[in-house]
Design a protein around this motif. Structure first.
Motif, short mmCIF file in Angstrom:
data_model
loop_
_atom_site.label_atom_id
_atom_site.label_comp_id
_atom_site.label_asym_id
_atom_site.label_seq_id
_atom_site.Cartn_x
_atom_site.Cartn_y
_atom_site.Cartn_z
N ALA A 253 -2.10 13.34 -7.99
CA ALA A 253 -1.08 12.54 -7.31
C ALA A 253 -1.71 11.30 -6.70
CB ALA A 253 -0.38 13.37 -6.24
N ILE A 254 -2.89 11.45 -6.09
CA ILE A 254 -3.61 10.30 -5.54
C ILE A 254 -3.91 9.32 -6.67
CG2 ILE A 254 -5.82 9.54 -4.55
CD1 ILE A 254 -4.29 10.77 -2.39
N GLY A 255 -4.40 9.84 -7.77
CA GLY A 255 -4.76 9.00 -8.92
C GLY A 255 -3.58 8.20 -9.44
N LYS A 256 -2.43 8.84 -9.56
CA LYS A 256 -1.23 8.15 -10.05
C LYS A 256 -0.82 7.04 -9.10
CE LYS A 256 0.62 11.97 -12.71
NZ LYS A 256 1.66 12.99 -12.82
N GLY A 257 -0.88 7.31 -7.81
CA GLY A 257 -0.53 6.29 -6.82
C GLY A 257 -1.49 5.12 -6.85
N VAL A 258 -2.78 5.41 -6.97
CA VAL A 258 -3.79 4.36 -7.02
C VAL A 258 -3.60 3.50 -8.27
CG1 VAL A 258 -6.26 3.90 -7.32
CG2 VAL A 258 -5.50 5.53 -5.60
N LEU A 259 -3.42 4.16 -9.41
CA LEU A 259 -3.24 3.41 -10.65
C LEU A 259 -2.00 2.52 -10.59
CD1 LEU A 259 -4.23 6.12 -13.29
CD2 LEU A 259 -5.58 4.17 -12.51
N ASN A 260 -0.93 3.04 -10.03
CA ASN A 260 0.29 2.24 -9.88
C ASN A 260 0.02 1.02 -8.99
OD1 ASN A 260 3.17 1.73 -10.19
ND2 ASN A 260 3.33 2.34 -8.05
N PHE A 261 -0.63 1.24 -7.85
CA PHE A 261 -0.93 0.13 -6.94
C PHE A 261 -1.84 -0.90 -7.61
CE2 PHE A 261 -3.28 -2.05 -3.62
CZ PHE A 261 -2.25 -2.44 -2.77
N LEU A 262 -2.86 -0.44 -8.33
CA LEU A 262 -3.76 -1.37 -9.01
C LEU A 262 -3.02 -2.17 -10.08
CD1 LEU A 262 -6.98 0.81 -9.40
CD2 LEU A 262 -6.62 -1.09 -7.81
N GLU A 263 -2.13 -1.53 -10.80
CA GLU A 263 -1.37 -2.23 -11.83
C GLU A 263 -0.48 -3.31 -11.21
OE1 GLU A 263 1.92 -1.06 -15.10
OE2 GLU A 263 0.03 0.04 -15.20
N VAL A 264 0.20 -2.98 -10.13
CA VAL A 264 1.05 -3.96 -9.44
C VAL A 264 0.18 -5.09 -8.87
CG1 VAL A 264 2.58 -4.31 -7.45
CG2 VAL A 264 2.92 -2.34 -8.96
N SER A 265 -0.93 -4.74 -8.24
CA SER A 265 -1.82 -5.74 -7.66
C SER A 265 -2.37 -6.68 -8.73
CB SER A 265 -2.99 -5.07 -6.93
OG SER A 265 -2.50 -4.31 -5.85
N HIS A 266 -2.72 -6.12 -9.87
CA HIS A 266 -3.21 -6.94 -10.98
C HIS A 266 -2.10 -7.84 -11.50
CE1 HIS A 266 -4.59 -7.90 -15.08
NE2 HIS A 266 -5.78 -7.90 -14.50
N GLY A 267 -0.91 -7.30 -11.63
CA GLY A 267 0.23 -8.08 -12.10
C GLY A 267 0.57 -9.23 -11.17
N LYS A 268 0.36 -9.05 -9.87
CA LYS A 268 0.63 -10.10 -8.90
C LYS A 268 -0.53 -11.09 -8.79
CE LYS A 268 3.75 -7.44 -5.98
NZ LYS A 268 4.87 -8.27 -5.63
N GLY A 269 -1.63 -10.79 -9.48
CA GLY A 269 -2.78 -11.68 -9.46
C GLY A 269 -3.70 -11.52 -8.28
#
Length: 97
Positions: free
Chosen positions: A75-91
């Protein structure tokens, strides 16, 4: 939306012109940039402070699991990956070469 290929060995860093720091007046970690400021919640700050170009995604997830005394690392991993993906998408972040 383009999905980011996040691998366990990927190491992220804050992308210029963003500046990551603790802002006492906000009592939170923030991302500063020429047009404004992004106030992060505690978890977002904990993730981005580990985006130092040295810590891999796998290490980041492991560290957060320990820090948050998580019984469900998936669950931690999924949350982290989601946050990283959004952060990367926002630049905000970029993969360290």
């Amino acid at each position: 939306m383009t999905t980011t290929n996040i691998l366990p060995t990927t190491r992220y860093e804050i992308r210029p012109p963003f500046l990551f720091r603790w802002e006492e007046s906000q009592q939170a970690h923030v991302l500063l940039y020429p047009e404004g400021i992004v106030k992060l919640n505690a978890t977002g700050g904990d993730i981005l402070k580990r985006c130092n170009g040295k810590t891999s995604v796998a290490e980041l997830i492991e560290q957060l699991g320990r820090d948050y005394h998580a019984s469900d690392i998936d669950a931690i991993g999924k949350g982290v990956l989601n946050f990283l993906e959004v952060s990367h998408g926002k630049g905000w972040i970029r993969a360290k070469a």
